[in-house]
Scaffold this motif. Structure first.
Motif, short mmCIF file in Angstrom:
data_model
loop_
_atom_site.label_atom_id
_atom_site.label_comp_id
_atom_site.label_asym_id
_atom_site.label_seq_id
_atom_site.Cartn_x
_atom_site.Cartn_y
_atom_site.Cartn_z
N ALA A 38 0.83 -1.21 0.00
CA ALA A 38 0.00 0.00 0.00
C ALA A 38 0.86 1.26 0.00
O ALA A 38 0.59 2.22 -0.74
N ASP A 39 1.91 1.26 0.82
CA ASP A 39 2.80 2.43 0.86
C ASP A 39 3.54 2.60 -0.46
O ASP A 39 3.77 3.73 -0.91
N MET A 40 3.93 1.49 -1.08
CA MET A 40 4.62 1.58 -2.37
C MET A 40 3.67 2.13 -3.43
O MET A 40 4.06 2.94 -4.27
N ALA A 41 2.40 1.71 -3.40
CA ALA A 41 1.42 2.24 -4.35
C ALA A 41 1.25 3.74 -4.16
O ALA A 41 1.17 4.50 -5.14
N LYS A 42 1.22 4.20 -2.90
CA LYS A 42 1.13 5.64 -2.64
C LYS A 42 2.34 6.37 -3.19
O LYS A 42 2.23 7.45 -3.77
N LEU A 43 3.54 5.77 -3.00
CA LEU A 43 4.77 6.38 -3.49
C LEU A 43 4.76 6.47 -5.02
O LEU A 43 5.12 7.51 -5.58
N VAL A 44 4.34 5.42 -5.68
CA VAL A 44 4.26 5.43 -7.15
C VAL A 44 3.31 6.54 -7.61
O VAL A 44 3.62 7.29 -8.52
N PHE A 45 2.16 6.65 -6.94
CA PHE A 45 1.19 7.68 -7.30
C PHE A 45 1.77 9.07 -7.07
O PHE A 45 1.60 9.97 -7.91
N GLU A 46 2.46 9.27 -5.95
CA GLU A 46 3.06 10.59 -5.65
C GLU A 46 4.12 10.95 -6.67
O GLU A 46 4.28 12.12 -7.03
N GLU A 47 4.87 9.97 -7.15
CA GLU A 47 5.96 10.24 -8.08
C GLU A 47 5.48 10.52 -9.51
O GLU A 47 6.12 11.27 -10.22
N GLY A 48 4.36 9.88 -9.92
CA GLY A 48 3.98 10.07 -11.31
C GLY A 48 2.50 10.05 -11.60
O GLY A 48 2.11 10.02 -12.76
N GLY A 49 1.68 10.06 -10.56
CA GLY A 49 0.24 10.03 -10.78
C GLY A 49 -0.23 8.69 -11.31
O GLY A 49 0.48 7.69 -11.25
N VAL A 50 -1.41 8.68 -11.87
CA VAL A 50 -2.00 7.45 -12.39
C VAL A 50 -1.16 6.88 -13.53
O VAL A 50 -1.01 5.66 -13.67
N ALA A 51 -0.58 7.74 -14.35
CA ALA A 51 0.22 7.28 -15.49
C ALA A 51 1.40 6.41 -15.06
O ALA A 51 1.81 5.50 -15.79
N ALA A 52 1.94 6.67 -13.86
CA ALA A 52 3.08 5.89 -13.39
C ALA A 52 2.73 4.42 -13.20
O ALA A 52 3.60 3.55 -13.32
N PHE A 53 1.47 4.13 -12.91
CA PHE A 53 1.05 2.74 -12.73
C PHE A 53 1.02 1.98 -14.05
O PHE A 53 1.01 0.76 -14.06
N PHE A 54 0.98 2.69 -15.16
CA PHE A 54 0.91 2.04 -16.47
C PHE A 54 2.22 2.14 -17.23
O PHE A 54 2.28 1.81 -18.41
N ARG A 55 3.28 2.57 -16.54
CA ARG A 55 4.59 2.61 -17.17
C ARG A 55 5.00 1.18 -17.53
O ARG A 55 4.94 0.27 -16.72
N GLY A 56 5.38 0.97 -18.76
CA GLY A 56 5.77 -0.36 -19.23
C GLY A 56 4.60 -1.21 -19.70
O GLY A 56 4.80 -2.36 -20.10
N SER A 57 3.39 -0.67 -19.68
CA SER A 57 2.23 -1.47 -20.08
C SER A 57 2.27 -1.81 -21.57
O SER A 57 1.81 -2.89 -21.96
N THR A 58 2.81 -0.94 -22.39
CA THR A 58 2.92 -1.24 -23.82
C THR A 58 3.78 -2.48 -24.05
O THR A 58 3.41 -3.37 -24.81
N GLU A 59 4.90 -2.54 -23.36
CA GLU A 59 5.79 -3.69 -23.49
C GLU A 59 5.13 -4.96 -22.99
O GLU A 59 5.28 -6.04 -23.57
N ARG A 60 4.39 -4.85 -21.88
CA ARG A 60 3.68 -6.02 -21.34
C ARG A 60 2.65 -6.54 -22.34
O ARG A 60 2.54 -7.74 -22.56
N VAL A 61 1.90 -5.63 -22.93
CA VAL A 61 0.87 -6.03 -23.90
C VAL A 61 1.53 -6.66 -25.12
O VAL A 61 1.09 -7.70 -25.63
N LEU A 62 2.62 -6.05 -25.61
CA LEU A 62 3.30 -6.59 -26.79
C LEU A 62 3.92 -7.96 -26.52
O LEU A 62 4.12 -8.75 -27.45
N TYR A 63 4.24 -8.26 -25.26
CA TYR A 63 4.77 -9.57 -24.91
C TYR A 63 3.65 -10.59 -24.71
O TYR A 63 3.69 -11.69 -25.26
N TRP A 64 2.67 -10.24 -23.89
CA TRP A 64 1.64 -11.21 -23.48
C TRP A 64 0.59 -11.49 -24.53
O TRP A 64 0.07 -12.62 -24.59
N ALA A 65 0.21 -10.54 -25.34
CA ALA A 65 -0.84 -10.78 -26.34
C ALA A 65 -0.45 -11.91 -27.30
O ALA A 65 -1.21 -12.88 -27.45
N PRO A 66 0.72 -11.86 -27.91
CA PRO A 66 1.09 -12.98 -28.79
C PRO A 66 1.35 -14.27 -28.00
O PRO A 66 1.00 -15.35 -28.47
#
Length: 85
Positions: A38-66
């Motif tokens: 929970a504290d780490m989630a708060k820290l991630v949010f403080e550092e970059g907002g909601v967008a920080a939670f989706f950092r790297g999501s493009t790479e994850r999708v490009l790996y997992w979809a195929p």
């Protein structure tokens, strides 16, 4: 596969940051308190907002979809062959 990878990206970001925290502080002995999820989630949010939670999501999708597409295709083909036999 791609949708699941995108939806699970925030949890993955928090988990990766927790693991990174473990490896960086394991030998220091400097007495810093390790953060929980929970504290780490708060820290991630403080550092970059909601967008920080989706950092790297493009790479994850490009790996997992195929990967999931290949797995499901193979699974269905094998299952169909075994049922028909």
């Amino acid at each position: 596969g791609g949708v699941g990878a995108f939806i699970s990206a925030p949890a993955d970001v928090v988990v990766v940051r927790l693991i990174k925290q473990q490896t960086q502080k394991s030998g220091d002995g400097d007495g810093e308190k390790k953060l929980g999820a929970a504290d780490m989630a708060k820290l991630v949010f403080e550092e970059g907002g909601v967008a920080a939670f989706f950092r790297g999501s493009t790479e994850r999708v490009l790996y997992w979809a195929p990967a999931i597409g290949i797995f499901l295709t193979a699974y269905c083909q094998i299952r169909h062959a075994l049922i028909a036999a």
